[in-house]
Design a protein around this motif. Structure first.
Motif, PDB file in Angstrom:
ATOM      1  N   GLY A 321       0.785  -1.221   0.000  1.00 29.83           N
ATOM      2  CA  GLY A 321       0.000   0.000   0.000  1.00 29.83           C
ATOM      3  C   GLY A 321       0.815   1.268   0.000  1.00 29.83           C
ATOM      4  N   VAL A 322       0.139   2.358  -0.367  1.00 28.81           N
ATOM      5  CA  VAL A 322       0.700   3.697  -0.283  1.00 28.81           C
ATOM      6  C   VAL A 322      -0.384   4.608   0.283  1.00 28.81           C
ATOM      7  CG1 VAL A 322       0.087   4.162  -2.706  1.00 28.81           C
ATOM      8  CG2 VAL A 322       1.759   5.623  -1.536  1.00 28.81           C
ATOM      9  N   GLU A 323      -0.005   5.456   1.231  1.00 24.20           N
ATOM     10  CA  GLU A 323      -0.956   6.337   1.907  1.00 24.20           C
ATOM     11  C   GLU A 323      -0.437   7.768   1.915  1.00 24.20           C
ATOM     12  OE1 GLU A 323      -3.131   6.990   6.288  1.00 24.20           O
ATOM     13  OE2 GLU A 323      -1.674   5.366   5.992  1.00 24.20           O
ATOM     14  N   TYR A 324      -1.344   8.693   1.593  1.00 26.91           N
ATOM     15  CA  TYR A 324      -1.038  10.124   1.671  1.00 26.91           C
ATOM     16  C   TYR A 324      -1.887  10.745   2.770  1.00 26.91           C
ATOM     17  CZ  TYR A 324      -1.590  15.103   0.725  1.00 26.91           C
ATOM     18  OH  TYR A 324      -1.672  16.464   0.866  1.00 26.91           O
ATOM     19  N   THR A 325      -1.262  11.567   3.620  1.00 22.16           N
ATOM     20  CA  THR A 325      -1.964  12.235   4.715  1.00 22.16           C
ATOM     21  C   THR A 325      -1.664  13.725   4.675  1.00 22.16           C
ATOM     22  OG1 THR A 325      -1.757  10.254   6.102  1.00 22.16           O
ATOM     23  CG2 THR A 325      -2.332  12.320   7.201  1.00 22.16           C
ATOM     24  N   ASN A 326      -2.734  14.517   4.742  1.00 21.58           N
ATOM     25  CA  ASN A 326      -2.625  15.968   4.779  1.00 21.58           C
ATOM     26  C   ASN A 326      -2.952  16.425   6.192  1.00 21.58           C
ATOM     27  OD1 ASN A 326      -2.826  18.739   4.491  1.00 21.58           O
ATOM     28  ND2 ASN A 326      -3.971  18.656   2.565  1.00 21.58           N
ATOM     29  N   LYS A 327      -1.949  16.955   6.903  1.00 22.87           N
ATOM     30  CA  LYS A 327      -2.125  17.362   8.300  1.00 22.87           C
ATOM     31  C   LYS A 327      -2.416  18.853   8.455  1.00 22.87           C
ATOM     32  CE  LYS A 327       1.879  15.418   9.165  1.00 22.87           C
ATOM     33  NZ  LYS A 327       3.104  14.949   9.868  1.00 22.87           N
ATOM     34  N   THR A 328      -2.646  19.544   7.361  1.00 15.02           N
ATOM     35  CA  THR A 328      -2.909  20.983   7.399  1.00 15.02           C
ATOM     36  C   THR A 328      -4.198  21.269   8.158  1.00 15.02           C
ATOM     37  OG1 THR A 328      -1.860  21.180   5.230  1.00 15.02           O
ATOM     38  CG2 THR A 328      -3.141  23.065   6.011  1.00 15.02           C
ATOM     39  N   ALA A 329      -4.188  22.271   9.016  1.00 14.62           N
ATOM     40  CA  ALA A 329      -5.385  22.629   9.782  1.00 14.62           C
ATOM     41  C   ALA A 329      -6.447  23.222   8.862  1.00 14.62           C
ATOM     42  CB  ALA A 329      -5.023  23.622  10.877  1.00 14.62           C
ATOM     43  N   GLY A 330      -7.722  23.079   9.275  1.00 26.08           N
ATOM     44  CA  GLY A 330      -8.813  23.650   8.497  1.00 26.08           C
ATOM     45  C   GLY A 330      -9.300  22.722   7.414  1.00 26.08           C
ATOM     46  N   LYS A 331     -10.211  23.201   6.610  1.00 27.59           N
ATOM     47  CA  LYS A 331     -10.830  22.406   5.545  1.00 27.59           C
ATOM     48  C   LYS A 331      -9.794  22.000   4.506  1.00 27.59           C
ATOM     49  CE  LYS A 331     -13.037  24.597   2.340  1.00 27.59           C
ATOM     50  NZ  LYS A 331     -12.282  24.176   1.130  1.00 27.59           N
ATOM     51  N   GLN A 332      -9.784  20.704   4.187  1.00 32.45           N
ATOM     52  CA  GLN A 332      -8.896  20.175   3.157  1.00 32.45           C
ATOM     53  C   GLN A 332      -9.697  19.254   2.246  1.00 32.45           C
ATOM     54  OE1 GLN A 332      -5.682  21.173   2.733  1.00 32.45           O
ATOM     55  NE2 GLN A 332      -6.134  22.586   4.416  1.00 32.45           N
ATOM     56  N   LEU A 333      -9.683  19.542   0.959  1.00 33.60           N
ATOM     57  CA  LEU A 333     -10.473  18.750   0.018  1.00 33.60           C
ATOM     58  C   LEU A 333     -10.060  17.285   0.048  1.00 33.60           C
ATOM     59  CD1 LEU A 333     -12.677  18.786  -2.115  1.00 33.60           C
ATOM     60  CD2 LEU A 333     -10.905  19.245  -3.845  1.00 33.60           C
ATOM     61  N   ILE A 334      -8.755  17.031   0.154  1.00 30.82           N
ATOM     62  CA  ILE A 334      -8.263  15.657   0.322  1.00 30.82           C
ATOM     63  C   ILE A 334      -7.491  15.607   1.634  1.00 30.82           C
ATOM     64  CG2 ILE A 334      -6.784  13.834  -0.570  1.00 30.82           C
ATOM     65  CD1 ILE A 334      -7.346  14.805  -3.367  1.00 30.82           C
ATOM     66  N   ARG A 335      -8.073  14.971   2.620  1.00 30.07           N
ATOM     67  CA  ARG A 335      -7.431  14.826   3.922  1.00 30.07           C
ATOM     68  C   ARG A 335      -6.502  13.619   3.930  1.00 30.07           C
ATOM     69  NH1 ARG A 335      -6.015  17.992   7.622  1.00 30.07           N
ATOM     70  NH2 ARG A 335      -8.076  18.999   7.525  1.00 30.07           N
ATOM     71  N   SER A 336      -6.943  12.537   3.307  1.00 35.46           N
ATOM     72  CA  SER A 336      -6.141  11.318   3.282  1.00 35.46           C
ATOM     73  C   SER A 336      -6.581  10.465   2.106  1.00 35.46           C
ATOM     74  CB  SER A 336      -6.297  10.537   4.588  1.00 35.46           C
ATOM     75  OG  SER A 336      -5.416   9.436   4.639  1.00 35.46           O
ATOM     76  N   ALA A 337      -5.638   9.727   1.538  1.00 33.84           N
ATOM     77  CA  ALA A 337      -5.943   8.841   0.419  1.00 33.84           C
ATOM     78  C   ALA A 337      -5.070   7.596   0.515  1.00 33.84           C
ATOM     79  CB  ALA A 337      -5.717   9.547  -0.913  1.00 33.84           C
ATOM     80  N   ILE A 338      -5.636   6.468   0.103  1.00 30.31           N
ATOM     81  CA  ILE A 338      -4.923   5.187   0.182  1.00 30.31           C
ATOM     82  C   ILE A 338      -5.163   4.394  -1.099  1.00 30.31           C
ATOM     83  CG2 ILE A 338      -5.245   2.874   1.178  1.00 30.31           C
ATOM     84  CD1 ILE A 338      -5.025   3.968   3.879  1.00 30.31           C
TER      85      ILE A 338
END
Length: 500
Positions: A321-338
């Motif tokens: 697997g590969v996972e992307y995580t966005n830790k930016t505060a506030g609304k994020q269109l893509i927070r995480s994807a796997i």
């Protein structure tokens, strides 16, 4: 451990809190109320709505439940924290009508804990919302009652200057589904060879990782689950023959490592060449902090059911697997994807040829050793690695509860599957979740499928948060010859309140 004992443990927390609490600041009591319903067409609730949710949402179609939970947290000083919870569910047209989903007591000291009871254990390494989960210690089945110790999170090892962290958990428990197993056998005696009751288990995991705040870091470790003790009932010449395994201190120690009886043929203990049913996976995971807000991780979980799997004799079998995580505060269109690929077709090959399985004079004439046909999640003594018909591991291998003819073992454990999951926020109050899986299966080595099994399963869910209230709606569907063609709409309302 019976439900009454679990309830006693929970009530004990209340006694301690009432006798030791000096003011309300040291004690917090919260509650959660949830109702959820699924309606649609087909033989089952769509796969993505019922998978990896601790078997809360029934696999049966057109089902609903109401759920209420109370959680207590009480500080015993700067280093000790006492917590507990009780969580009850009442369902209609479901796999189980009314039951305790959780009932536990937990004592924490700094970064460590001791816990007794039944609790939904969160995934340590995998994204609980998006991933297909762990091979042995997943989130697909109901929580099993146990007594265990471990770390509350990754714990930094002293004198390593923050470079080394560990996470471990280990304990013993019991499968409470003996009646379910017996009734499932009786409902379909012509297709089942037997069943097992009174099964105990031992579980543990140990992971270590380097400093996750550095640009690059590594996580590695192992998870291990063992079924042991209990009584097996097997049909011999049309009659049920029982065989029991002991439960004592020696058996509890024997299952910590996969050891067994070297003279298992002579001792009429063919299933004890390694004592108990051992399975698990070994993990290697690489992390890259692109910057302080963006993280990418790649990983492989290598499953094993015996030594051949631990030696990676099972080829490309595993979860990649590969996972992307966005830790930016506030609304994020893509927070995480796997994106994940799971394969279980090799199983160390189709043959198992061990000289220990044969008496003399045949044994001494066998010079080759072929250890294959691992038959993931199936077992000669315990029949299956399942809890109330659901796999506790990766649900991409269809659970026995989906076998329409009542067969209680796994029919399709040689599979290849591709899985995608994405979540994010559209507004500060509205979030979404998208998941989809495509899988192909070829049955088992012992009973290959006449035709290839296949299924495409997808879900779209929207969530709205309004203070203590949360509302969600979802649509999911299945297409293929595994679960059939199912189409399900799902609605959920939950409320989180505070008593103290």
């Amino acid at each position: 451990m019976k439900s009454s004992l679990l309830l006693t443990l929970f009530l004990s927390i209340g006694t301690i809190v009432s006798t030791q609490a000096q003011d309300s600041l040291s004690t917090h009591i919260t509650y959660d109320l949830t109702t959820e319903a699924s309606v649609g067409t087909g033989d089952f609730t769509a796969y993505q709505l019922s998978t990896n949710r601790y078997h809360i949402m029934a696999t049966r179609p057109n089902t609903a439940y109401m759920r209420g939970a109370v959680n207590i947290e009480h500080s015993l000083g700067s280093d000790f924290l006492l917590t507990g919870g009780i969580d009850a569910v009442a369902s209609v047209h479901a796999d189980h009508k009314a039951y305790l989903q959780q009932c536990f007591a937990n004592l924490q000291w700094k970064g460590f804990f001791f816990e007794a009871g039944s609790r939904e254990q969160k995934s340590v390494l995998r994204n609980s919302l998006l991933s297909v989960g762990h091979f042995a210690k997943g989130t697909n089945a109901k929580p099993m009652p146990q007594v265990h110790i471990g770390t509350t999170d990754f714990w930094t090892v002293p004198y390593t200057k923050g470079w080394l962290q560990i996470h471990f958990d280990g304990g013993y428990g019991k499968l409470m589904d003996s009646n379910y197993r017996e009734e499932a056998f009786k409902a379909a005696p012509d297709v089942n060879a037997g069943y097992a009751t009174g099964i105990y288990f031992h579980q543990k995991h140990f992971y270590f990782r380097t400093n996750p705040n550095k640009r690059f870091f590594v996580t590695a470790g192992i998870e291990h689950m063992v079924q042991f003790s209990g009584t097996s009932y097997t049909k011999v010449n049309g009659e049920l023959v029982s065989k029991s395994k002991p439960l004592n201190l020696k058996t509890f120690l024997r299952v910590i490592l996969p050891v067994g009886d070297s003279q298992y043929y002579e001792n009429d203990a063919m299933e004890d060449w390694v004592y108990g049913n051992h399975l698990g996976s070994m993990t290697v995971q690489l992390g890259w902090n692109i910057n302080k807000n963006h993280l990418v991780q790649v990983y492989v979980d290598d499953p094993f059911e015996d030594g051949s799997g631990m030696r990676k004799g099972n080829g490309w079998d595993g979860l990649w697997g590969v996972e992307y995580t966005n830790k930016t505060a506030g609304k994020q269109l893509i927070r995480s994807a796997i994106f994940e690929y799971f394969q279980s077709t090799n199983q160390s090959g189709p043959l198992h040829y061990d000289r220990g399985d044969y008496p003399e004079p045949i044994r001494s004439k066998i010079t080759e050793l072929v250890t294959g046909n691992d038959d993931y999640y199936n077992h000669s003594y315990y029949i299956n690695y399942a809890y109330y018909g659901m796999t506790p591991g990766i649900a991409l291998i269809p659970s026995p509860i989906y076998n329409k003819d009542g067969y209680t073992a796994y029919r399709d454990n040689r599979i290849k599957a591709w899985h995608l999951g994405i979540t994010g926020e559209l507004t500060p109050r509205i979030s979404y979740l998208i998941k989809g899986s495509y899988r192909e299966g070829w049955g088992t080595y012992k009973v290959p499928s006449i035709q290839k099994q296949h299924s495409f399963d997808a879900m779209l869910q929207g969530n709205y948060q309004l203070g203590a209230w949360q509302f969600s709606g979802a649509y999911a569907f299945d297409k293929g010859n595994i679960y059939g063609d199912n189409s399900t709409f799902n609605f959920k309302i939950s409320y989180h309140g505070k008593i103290l």
